[in-house]
Enzyme design. Structure first.
Site, PDB file in Angstrom:
ATOM      1  CG  LEU A  30      -5.922   1.686  -6.878  1.00  0.00           C
ATOM      2  CD1 LEU A  30      -7.420   1.424  -6.883  1.00  0.00           C
ATOM      3  CD2 LEU A  30      -5.290   1.153  -5.599  1.00  0.00           C
ATOM      4  CG  HIS A  34      -3.424  -1.860  -5.527  1.00  0.00           C
ATOM      5  ND1 HIS A  34      -2.616  -1.148  -6.378  1.00  0.00           N
ATOM      6  CD2 HIS A  34      -2.899  -1.691  -4.285  1.00  0.00           C
ATOM      7  CE1 HIS A  34      -1.639  -0.563  -5.678  1.00  0.00           C
ATOM      8  NE2 HIS A  34      -1.792  -0.881  -4.405  1.00  0.00           N
ATOM      9  CD  GLN A 146       3.817 -14.354  -0.364  1.00  0.00           C
ATOM     10  OE1 GLN A 146       2.874 -14.603   0.381  1.00  0.00           O
ATOM     11  NE2 GLN A 146       5.076 -14.613  -0.028  1.00  0.00           N
ATOM     12  CB  SER A 183       5.596  -1.775  -7.077  1.00  0.00           C
ATOM     13  OG  SER A 183       5.858  -0.694  -6.204  1.00  0.00           O
TER      14      SER A 183
HETATM   15  P1  AMP Z   1       0.106  -0.427  -1.310  1.00  0.00           P
HETATM   16  O1  AMP Z   1      -0.899   0.439  -2.028  1.00  0.00           O
HETATM   17  O2  AMP Z   1       1.424  -0.504  -2.008  1.00  0.00           O
HETATM   18  O3  AMP Z   1       0.197  -0.138   0.162  1.00  0.00           O
HETATM   19  O4  AMP Z   1      -0.471  -1.908  -1.410  1.00  0.00           O
HETATM   20  C1  AMP Z   1      -1.755  -2.234  -0.961  1.00  0.00           C
HETATM   21  C2  AMP Z   1      -1.907  -3.731  -0.948  1.00  0.00           C
HETATM   22  O5  AMP Z   1      -1.700  -4.247  -2.263  1.00  0.00           O
HETATM   23  C3  AMP Z   1      -0.880  -4.422  -0.039  1.00  0.00           C
HETATM   24  O6  AMP Z   1      -1.508  -5.486   0.636  1.00  0.00           O
HETATM   25  C4  AMP Z   1       0.143  -4.925  -1.018  1.00  0.00           C
HETATM   26  O7  AMP Z   1       0.849  -6.056  -0.565  1.00  0.00           O
HETATM   27  C5  AMP Z   1      -0.732  -5.289  -2.198  1.00  0.00           C
HETATM   28  N1  AMP Z   1       0.065  -5.339  -3.405  1.00  0.00           N
HETATM   29  C6  AMP Z   1       0.988  -4.429  -3.821  1.00  0.00           C
HETATM   30  N2  AMP Z   1       1.579  -4.843  -4.954  1.00  0.00           N
HETATM   31  C7  AMP Z   1       1.027  -6.053  -5.268  1.00  0.00           C
HETATM   32  C8  AMP Z   1       1.225  -6.986  -6.319  1.00  0.00           C
HETATM   33  N3  AMP Z   1       2.101  -6.765  -7.293  1.00  0.00           N
HETATM   34  N4  AMP Z   1       0.476  -8.113  -6.306  1.00  0.00           N
HETATM   35  C9  AMP Z   1      -0.433  -8.338  -5.312  1.00  0.00           C
HETATM   36  N5  AMP Z   1      -0.659  -7.497  -4.302  1.00  0.00           N
HETATM   37  C10 AMP Z   1       0.060  -6.367  -4.271  1.00  0.00           C
END
Ligand code: AMP
Length: 296
Positions: A30, A34, A146, A183
């Site tokens: 995270l 997140h 987003q 990310s």
């Molecule tokens: P993931 O763990 O990469 O599958 O992401 C989980 C959630 O967090 C998804 O809805 C992503 O779009 C969101 N997310 C990932 N990176 C960001 C970010 N930099 N800003 C906002 N939300 C994010």
């Protein structure tokens, strides 16, 4: 905070919850992006549930499933601090037991273009896991970032196509102080690649400026403004630079709003995506730059 790893236990715990339930699906490792989903969910719901599950069905055979970064202990600490009530951390076997057969198969341009063209089957895996988690969690609100805007569009479509009684909330992209979208995959970048990665944000800023100047050769000029910067950075290989309708996700041929400016690149072995959105009222959502912190 309760940590639950079986579907039976999760369903039982969910049944005890009253009022609005907010759900934040994640693949863990995270970061502040997140946590911003959790914060928004905390404000809008009586209870909030996060999941941590690296979903194998959304990774292609040549992708980074095995090396995807993981740190459960730290993730749980961060979620507890955000006031998350329940964390669901199932095993792959729990979610996809032997004999698992039924997938959600989104179709058409929305999943064949953009990320879908480069990652065949990706959105099938995403839609399948998200529907499964929705079925288990029965959330009132589900929170997505987003940054993964095509994923949001696919899930919105699924919610509508399958009449799911869930309200999807979109949260702005959280960025490092130099603009790089947060990310989990940024952890793959060595210092030189990390420096090169700031070019995505710079290119989106250039695209925004070009879009606002209403160039005579329209979409092409906006794309060129973004490409000029990306091509200047030798470590980047551009997967695509696109302008799309922010509602239908169809490619734009003339400048109009609401629109998305989308970039996907590869740096070494690492794929990075980013976007800006301009709404129908000409306001932009370019995300939020946040100051470095030791907590996250
Ligand atoms: P993931 O763990 O990469 O599958 O992401 C989980 C959630 O967090 C998804 O809805 C992503 O779009 C969101 N997310 C990932 N990176 C960001 C970010 N930099 N800003 C906002 N939300 C994010």
């Amino acid at each position: 905070m309760r940590i639950i790893s079986t579907i039976d236990d999760m369903v039982r715990e969910r049944e005890k919850l009253e009022g609005n339930v907010g759900f934040i699906p994640t693949m863990g490792y995270l970061h502040a992006g997140h946590l911003s989903l959790c914060r928004r969910a905390r404000i809008e719901n009586h209870s909030i549930i996060a999941s941590i599950f690296v979903n194998p069905t959304q990774f292609g055979p040549q992708e980074d499933l095995e090396r995807y970064p993981r740190n459960m202990e730290r993730d749980l600490r961060l979620l507890e601090k955000e006031g998350v009530d329940i964390v669901f951390t199932p095993s792959v076997r729990e979610i996809y037991p032997a004999g698992f057969t039924t997938y959600v198969e989104p179709a058409g341009p929305l999943v064949e273009e953009g990320e879908g063209a480069i990652r065949p089957g990706h959105f099938r895996g995403v839609a399948t896991i998200v529907l499964k988690l929705f079925q288990i969690m029965q959330p009132s609100h589900a929170y997505f970032g987003q940054k993964d805007v095509q994923q949001i569009t696919v899930i919105k479509r699924m919610i509508s196509d399958f009449h799911l009684p869930i309200s999807l909330r979109t949260i702005p992209t959280m960025r490092e102080s130099d603009g790089l979208a947060m990310s989990s995959r940024n952890s793959y970048l060595d210092p030189t690649a990390r420096q090169a990665a700031t070019m995505l944000y710079q290119a989106l800023l250039a695209g925004k400026a070009a879009f606002e100047s209403k160039p005579t050769n329209g979409v092409q000029a906006v794309k060129q403004a973004m490409m000029d910067l990306l091509q200047n950075e030798p470590l980047l290989s551009v997967d695509y630079v696109e302008l799309r309708d922010a509602e239908t996700f169809l490619l734009l041929h003339t400048i109009q709003m609401p629109a998305l400016l989308l970039i996907a690149v590869t740096i070494g072995q690492t794929r990075l995506i980013d976007n800006f959105v301009v709404h129908a009222d000409s306001s932009w959502d370019t995300g939020l730059l946040i100051a470095p912190s030791n907590d996250v």
